[in-house]
Design a protein around this motif. Structure first.
Motif, PDB file in Angstrom:
ATOM      1  N   UNK A 197       0.883  -1.201  -0.105  1.00 43.71           N
ATOM      2  CA  UNK A 197       0.022  -0.073  -0.155  1.00 43.71           C
ATOM      3  C   UNK A 197       0.725   1.274   0.079  1.00 43.71           C
ATOM      4  N   UNK A 198       0.642   2.208  -0.698  1.00 34.25           N
ATOM      5  CA  UNK A 198       1.288   3.486  -0.701  1.00 34.25           C
ATOM      6  C   UNK A 198       0.549   4.437  -0.033  1.00 34.25           C
ATOM      7  N   UNK A 199       0.785   4.579   1.251  1.00 35.77           N
ATOM      8  CA  UNK A 199       0.212   5.305   2.280  1.00 35.77           C
ATOM      9  C   UNK A 199       0.207   6.752   2.184  1.00 35.77           C
TER      10      UNK A 199
ATOM     11  N   UNK B 146       0.302  -4.696 -12.800  1.00 32.22           N
ATOM     12  CA  UNK B 146       0.643  -5.796 -11.772  1.00 32.22           C
ATOM     13  C   UNK B 146       1.696  -5.035 -11.237  1.00 32.22           C
ATOM     14  N   UNK B 147       2.482  -4.172 -11.761  1.00 28.57           N
ATOM     15  CA  UNK B 147       3.819  -3.678 -11.040  1.00 28.57           C
ATOM     16  C   UNK B 147       3.726  -2.214 -10.445  1.00 28.57           C
ATOM     17  N   UNK B 148       2.331  -1.595 -10.867  1.00 21.64           N
ATOM     18  CA  UNK B 148       2.228  -0.147 -10.362  1.00 21.64           C
ATOM     19  C   UNK B 148       2.445  -0.088  -8.899  1.00 21.64           C
ATOM     20  N   UNK B 149       3.234   0.704  -8.526  1.00 22.10           N
ATOM     21  CA  UNK B 149       3.871   0.799  -7.072  1.00 22.10           C
ATOM     22  C   UNK B 149       2.943   1.426  -6.198  1.00 22.10           C
TER      23      UNK B 149
ATOM     24  N   UNK C 158      -3.186  -0.282  -3.621  1.00 14.05           N
ATOM     25  CA  UNK C 158      -4.728  -0.321  -4.070  1.00 14.05           C
ATOM     26  C   UNK C 158      -4.921   0.242  -5.351  1.00 14.05           C
ATOM     27  N   UNK C 159      -4.010   0.934  -5.759  1.00 14.45           N
ATOM     28  CA  UNK C 159      -4.366   1.668  -7.179  1.00 14.45           C
ATOM     29  C   UNK C 159      -4.279   0.448  -8.143  1.00 14.45           C
TER      30      UNK C 159
END
Ligand SMILES: Cc1cc2nc3c(=O)[nH]c(=O)nc-3n(C[C@H](O)[C@H](O)[C@H](O)COP(=O)(O)OP(=O)(O)OC[C@H]3O[C@@H](n4cnc5c(N)ncnc54)[C@H](O)[C@@H]3O)c2cc1C
Length: 124
Positions: free
Chosen positions: A3-5, A49-52, A55-56
């Motif tokens: 997750x990118x918080x 698949x690889x989007x950092x 949740x996006x």
């Protein structure tokens, strides 16, 4: 993908990614080869698949499953990505973009768009 918080980073990543995607579409061939169509579809699936941002990436994958990429021409790809971006806008309660204007908004102006790049020595 985790997750990118950090919301600032997530927004910056999103803006830059959308820009890349829309400019790629604006420079995509009007009549792509089978290989180019396949490469573009694979690119979108791999990117999802690889989007950092975990949740996006999850939403991105769900969208691709429900609405498989359409990339048989530049116009179709531009409209497909515009609709996909609008779907995310809706979830995030952002305004809808007028997809009729998408090509004019993302024309990168980096060269004549009907001339294909040929590496030195390649036969036309
Ligand atoms: C595939 C993907 C999935 C994402 N999923 C999430 C998520 O699940 N949760 C989350 O918080 N964030 C997500 N994001 C990030 C989010 O979409 C935004 O990028 C971020 O919130 C910053 O928004 P913004 O208001 O700066 O404008 P952005 O949505 O980043 O748009 C940048 C600019 O593009 C233009 N634009 C807007 N809509 C369109 C359109 N439909 N077509 C063409 N141009 C348009 C406008 O000029 C806008 O200012 C995702 C990003 C991507 C690339």
């Amino acid at each position: 993908m985790g997750k990118l918080g950090n919301e600032t980073l997530r927004a910056q990543l999103g803006r830059r990614t959308w820009y890349l995607l829309h400019v790629m579409a604006s420079r995509y061939p009007t009549e792509p080869t089978k290989d180019e169509v396949s490469a573009m579809k694979n690119f979108l699936f791999l990117m999802s698949r690889l989007y950092p941002c975990g949740d996006c990436a999850h939403h991105f994958q769900q969208h691709l499953k429900k609405h498989p990429p359409v990339a048989s021409s530049r116009d179709e790809l531009e409209q497909y990505l515009c609709r996909m971006h609008n779907t995310v806008n809706k979830v995030l309660k952002k305004p809808q973009f007028d997809c009729a204007t998408v090509h004019d908004n993302y024309d990168c102006g980096c060269g004549p768009d009907n001339v294909r790049y040929k590496p030195d020595g390649a036969k036309p």
